[in-house]
Motif scaffolding. Structure first.
Motif, PDB file in Angstrom:
ATOM      1  N   ASN A   1       0.824  -1.219   0.000  1.00 16.52           N
ATOM      2  CA  ASN A   1       0.000   0.000   0.000  1.00 16.52           C
ATOM      3  C   ASN A   1       0.857   1.267   0.000  1.00 16.52           C
ATOM      4  O   ASN A   1       0.626   2.199   0.785  1.00 16.52           O
ATOM      5  CB  ASN A   1      -0.956   0.003   1.196  1.00 16.52           C
ATOM      6  N   ASP A   2       1.888   1.261  -0.844  1.00 15.11           N
ATOM      7  CA  ASP A   2       2.770   2.415  -1.091  1.00 15.11           C
ATOM      8  C   ASP A   2       3.846   2.609  -0.024  1.00 15.11           C
ATOM      9  O   ASP A   2       4.682   3.509  -0.160  1.00 15.11           O
ATOM     10  CB  ASP A   2       1.977   3.719  -1.243  1.00 15.11           C
ATOM     11  N   TYR A   3       3.842   1.802   1.018  1.00 21.08           N
ATOM     12  CA  TYR A   3       4.853   1.913   2.064  1.00 21.08           C
ATOM     13  C   TYR A   3       5.906   0.804   1.907  1.00 21.08           C
ATOM     14  O   TYR A   3       5.575  -0.351   1.627  1.00 21.08           O
ATOM     15  CB  TYR A   3       4.227   1.770   3.453  1.00 21.08           C
ATOM     16  N   PHE A   4       7.171   1.168   2.136  1.00 17.52           N
ATOM     17  CA  PHE A   4       8.200   0.134   2.249  1.00 17.52           C
ATOM     18  C   PHE A   4       7.970  -0.642   3.540  1.00 17.52           C
ATOM     19  O   PHE A   4       7.540  -0.077   4.558  1.00 17.52           O
ATOM     20  CB  PHE A   4       9.598   0.763   2.276  1.00 17.52           C
ATOM     21  N   ILE A   5       8.233  -1.937   3.496  1.00 18.80           N
ATOM     22  CA  ILE A   5       8.115  -2.765   4.698  1.00 18.80           C
ATOM     23  C   ILE A   5       9.418  -3.536   4.918  1.00 18.80           C
ATOM     24  O   ILE A   5      10.245  -3.665   4.029  1.00 18.80           O
ATOM     25  CB  ILE A   5       6.893  -3.710   4.630  1.00 18.80           C
ATOM     26  N   ASP A   6       9.575  -4.046   6.130  1.00 19.54           N
ATOM     27  CA  ASP A   6      10.858  -4.569   6.620  1.00 19.54           C
ATOM     28  C   ASP A   6      11.468  -5.685   5.792  1.00 19.54           C
ATOM     29  O   ASP A   6      12.633  -5.654   5.444  1.00 19.54           O
ATOM     30  CB  ASP A   6      10.685  -5.089   8.054  1.00 19.54           C
ATOM     31  N   HIS A   7      10.687  -6.723   5.525  1.00 19.43           N
ATOM     32  CA  HIS A   7      11.256  -7.915   4.903  1.00 19.43           C
ATOM     33  C   HIS A   7      10.173  -8.715   4.197  1.00 19.43           C
ATOM     34  O   HIS A   7       8.970  -8.500   4.405  1.00 19.43           O
ATOM     35  CB  HIS A   7      11.949  -8.801   5.955  1.00 19.43           C
ATOM     36  N   ALA A   8      10.641  -9.616   3.363  1.00 15.97           N
ATOM     37  CA  ALA A   8       9.737 -10.546   2.681  1.00 15.97           C
ATOM     38  C   ALA A   8      10.390 -11.912   2.638  1.00 15.97           C
ATOM     39  O   ALA A   8      11.626 -12.016   2.590  1.00 15.97           O
ATOM     40  CB  ALA A   8       9.430 -10.064   1.266  1.00 15.97           C
ATOM     41  N   ASP A   9       9.577 -12.956   2.679  1.00 14.10           N
ATOM     42  CA  ASP A   9      10.096 -14.310   2.495  1.00 14.10           C
ATOM     43  C   ASP A   9      10.476 -14.465   1.020  1.00 14.10           C
ATOM     44  O   ASP A   9       9.678 -14.206   0.124  1.00 14.10           O
ATOM     45  CB  ASP A   9       9.027 -15.340   2.871  1.00 14.10           C
ATOM     46  N   ILE A  10      11.709 -14.857   0.772  1.00 16.75           N
ATOM     47  CA  ILE A  10      12.230 -14.877  -0.594  1.00 16.75           C
ATOM     48  C   ILE A  10      11.510 -15.900  -1.463  1.00 16.75           C
ATOM     49  O   ILE A  10      11.308 -15.686  -2.657  1.00 16.75           O
ATOM     50  CB  ILE A  10      13.751 -15.127  -0.578  1.00 16.75           C
ATOM     51  N   LYS A  11      11.053 -16.999  -0.887  1.00 14.47           N
ATOM     52  CA  LYS A  11      10.356 -18.037  -1.664  1.00 14.47           C
ATOM     53  C   LYS A  11       8.854 -17.777  -1.744  1.00 14.47           C
ATOM     54  O   LYS A  11       8.264 -17.778  -2.818  1.00 14.47           O
ATOM     55  CB  LYS A  11      10.642 -19.414  -1.068  1.00 14.47           C
ATOM     56  N   THR A  12       8.213 -17.568  -0.594  1.00 18.33           N
ATOM     57  CA  THR A  12       6.757 -17.414  -0.588  1.00 18.33           C
ATOM     58  C   THR A  12       6.316 -15.980  -0.871  1.00 18.33           C
ATOM     59  O   THR A  12       5.166 -15.748  -1.207  1.00 18.33           O
ATOM     60  CB  THR A  12       6.179 -17.833   0.771  1.00 18.33           C
ATOM     61  N   LYS A  13       7.240 -15.032  -0.677  1.00 16.67           N
ATOM     62  CA  LYS A  13       6.980 -13.599  -0.851  1.00 16.67           C
ATOM     63  C   LYS A  13       6.010 -13.055   0.203  1.00 16.67           C
ATOM     64  O   LYS A  13       5.436 -11.980   0.024  1.00 16.67           O
ATOM     65  CB  LYS A  13       6.465 -13.285  -2.265  1.00 16.67           C
ATOM     66  N   HIS A  14       5.819 -13.786   1.295  1.00 20.74           N
ATOM     67  CA  HIS A  14       5.018 -13.281   2.408  1.00 20.74           C
ATOM     68  C   HIS A  14       5.699 -12.042   2.993  1.00 20.74           C
ATOM     69  O   HIS A  14       6.901 -12.029   3.214  1.00 20.74           O
ATOM     70  CB  HIS A  14       4.867 -14.352   3.490  1.00 20.74           C
ATOM     71  N   LYS A  15       4.910 -10.996   3.263  1.00 18.86           N
ATOM     72  CA  LYS A  15       5.475  -9.703   3.657  1.00 18.86           C
ATOM     73  C   LYS A  15       5.241  -9.402   5.129  1.00 18.86           C
ATOM     74  O   LYS A  15       4.252  -9.849   5.721  1.00 18.86           O
ATOM     75  CB  LYS A  15       4.842  -8.579   2.832  1.00 18.86           C
ATOM     76  N   ALA A  16       6.133  -8.609   5.682  1.00 16.73           N
ATOM     77  CA  ALA A  16       5.908  -8.049   7.007  1.00 16.73           C
ATOM     78  C   ALA A  16       4.824  -6.978   6.900  1.00 16.73           C
ATOM     79  O   ALA A  16       4.455  -6.553   5.805  1.00 16.73           O
ATOM     80  CB  ALA A  16       7.203  -7.447   7.551  1.00 16.73           C
ATOM     81  N   ASP A  17       4.338  -6.514   8.057  1.00 14.32           N
ATOM     82  CA  ASP A  17       3.303  -5.474   8.041  1.00 14.32           C
ATOM     83  C   ASP A  17       3.781  -4.205   8.740  1.00 14.32           C
ATOM     84  O   ASP A  17       2.978  -3.386   9.182  1.00 14.32           O
ATOM     85  CB  ASP A  17       2.015  -5.984   8.702  1.00 14.32           C
ATOM     86  N   PHE A  18       5.089  -4.034   8.843  1.00 10.23           N
ATOM     87  CA  PHE A  18       5.638  -2.865   9.528  1.00 10.23           C
ATOM     88  C   PHE A  18       6.948  -2.457   8.869  1.00 10.23           C
ATOM     89  O   PHE A  18       7.525  -3.193   8.078  1.00 10.23           O
ATOM     90  CB  PHE A  18       5.878  -3.186  11.007  1.00 10.23           C
ATOM     91  N   ILE A  19       7.407  -1.264   9.224  1.00 10.67           N
ATOM     92  CA  ILE A  19       8.707  -0.794   8.769  1.00 10.67           C
ATOM     93  C   ILE A  19       9.503  -0.304   9.975  1.00 10.67           C
ATOM     94  O   ILE A  19       8.970   0.427  10.816  1.00 10.67           O
ATOM     95  CB  ILE A  19       8.589   0.334   7.709  1.00 10.67           C
ATOM     96  N   THR A  20      10.744  -0.761  10.084  1.00  6.41           N
ATOM     97  CA  THR A  20      11.673  -0.241  11.082  1.00  6.41           C
ATOM     98  C   THR A  20      12.247   1.057  10.536  1.00  6.41           C
ATOM     99  O   THR A  20      12.785   1.084   9.419  1.00  6.41           O
ATOM    100  CB  THR A  20      12.797  -1.252  11.360  1.00  6.41           C
ATOM    101  N   LEU A  21      12.130   2.135  11.284  1.00  7.39           N
ATOM    102  CA  LEU A  21      12.487   3.449  10.761  1.00  7.39           C
ATOM    103  C   LEU A  21      13.952   3.547  10.347  1.00  7.39           C
ATOM    104  O   LEU A  21      14.289   4.298   9.434  1.00  7.39           O
ATOM    105  CB  LEU A  21      12.149   4.536  11.786  1.00  7.39           C
ATOM    106  N   SER A  22      14.815   2.770  10.997  1.00  2.00           N
ATOM    107  CA  SER A  22      16.238   2.815  10.665  1.00  2.00           C
ATOM    108  C   SER A  22      16.546   2.143   9.331  1.00  2.00           C
ATOM    109  O   SER A  22      17.683   2.149   8.882  1.00  2.00           O
ATOM    110  CB  SER A  22      17.062   2.149  11.775  1.00  2.00           C
TER     111      SER A  22
END
Length: 361
Positions: free
Chosen positions: A157-178
């Protein structure tokens, strides 16, 4: 006649490209900046023949981090070390599988199943800067290819997020500001991988983040809830990364600079690694070279040169500076041999930056 002329032109272009690259390789080797002591330590004790760099000298000597490769690449651009950078660009393949996402860790022969946005963005930044510095389009192309997969798998939804599973592409739902690297994200805008509204949206997450009553930044943002989360025990590495990136984006870092000055005065010139968010008292008894390094980078960006200089000399107290010592140049505990690439590479970058900015002579 026409075909002959085209052939001659093509041969000339190929020849100019080949000899131009050869000339550039020689030129960059000659014009490299001096080798700093921490670089000597890394090359002697942590650097593997294939270009990977060990995480430490003990339990994680067969663990290799994408973070390390990215920091090393960032330093190599600052040093103008083209040939070593060329080698590291090839090392990136070891961290990839079926996409351009970078596995955050190689443990032995196993790649971690997820990426970490902070690593991918740092590598993209290094590739872009290398391309601009040395005039090598393929590095910009590599950065763009990585950027496409970041937009595909590390945005929600237009926001960068922390990480994704490289195989399944499952995404996190947050971003670490650093993780929000302004230089890399600006590259996304330049390459039209994101539009201006997406760029500004992510910039605002960092620049407009609230500050706690004791002057600390939140660590996490949840886009779906429009909610920031603060740490109970503040890790200064996170704080100074956020401060550095926030300053790069023109944001206010006065509260963190004020905290830094107060802490140095209160604790005899020492910056401890963690603090209570409630009391502003140290939560640990150790200091880390990487904390000083990131604080230096923030101060340089914020125009606080005197404070950067004070932090620089304090950081150097943690380094082995006896040129005859086995571990010369290292930020290492000589009794236990405890060290970490992070605590050597960040000080290396900060020192190079301080020298280039004329803060340290």
């Amino acid at each position: 006649m026409r075909k002959g002329m085209i052939f001659i032109i093509l041969v000339s272009i190929v020849s100019m490209s080949f000899f131009g690259i050869r000339f550039m390789e020689n030129k960059e080797t000659i014009d490299m900046k001096e080798e700093l002591a921490a670089e000597q330590f890394i090359k002697k004790h942590l650097y593997e023949e294939n270009g990977l760099i060990k995480t430490d000298l003990k339990g994680q000597s067969n663990v290799y981090l994408a973070e390390t490769t990215g920091l090393w690449m960032e330093y190599l651009v600052k040093k103008d070390d083209y040939l070593e950078f060329k080698k590291q660009a090839k090392v990136l393949k070891l961290f990839k599988e079926d996409s351009q996402l970078i596995s955050w860790k190689i443990d032995g022969n196993r790649k971690a199943p997820a990426n970490a946005l902070i690593d991918d963005l740092r590598i993209i930044q290094a590739l872009e800067e290398a391309s601009d510095r040395w005039g090598i389009p393929k590095y910009r192309k590599m950065a763009r290819q990585m950027g496409k997969d970041i937009v595909r798998y590390n945005m929600e939804n237009d926001y960068f997020i922390d990480h994704a599973d490289i195989k399944t592409k499952h995404k996190a739902d947050f971003i670490t500001l650093s993780y929000l690297n302004p230089k890399a994200i600006h590259f996304f805008l330049e390459e039209e991988l994101i539009d201006e509204s997406q760029y500004l949206l992510n910039r605002e997450v960092l620049v407009n983040a609230p500050v706690s009553k004791n002057g600390f930044f939140p660590i996490t943002y949840y886009p779906s809830r429009n909610e920031y989360e603060f740490e109970r025990e503040v890790n200064l590495i996170n704080q100074y990364y956020i401060g550095y990136y926030r300053a790069l984006w023109g944001g206010d870092v006065s509260s963190l600079i004020r905290f830094t000055k107060e802490s140095l005065e209160k604790y005899g010139g020492v910056l401890y690694g963690r603090f209570s968010s409630e009391t502003k008292e140290p939560a640990v008894e150790y200091e880390g070279a990487s904390v000083y390094a990131l604080a230096i980078l923030m101060c340089l960006q914020a125009g606080e040169d005197d404070l950067a200089r004070q932090l620089f000399y304090k950081m150097k107290e943690l380094q082995v500076l006896d040129a005859s010592a086995e571990y010369y140049g290292g930020y290492i505990n000589l009794d236990s041999l405890e060290t970490h690439t992070f605590d050597n590479l960040l000080p290396l970058i900060a020192e190079r930056e301080a020298i280039d900015e004329g803060v340290f002579y």
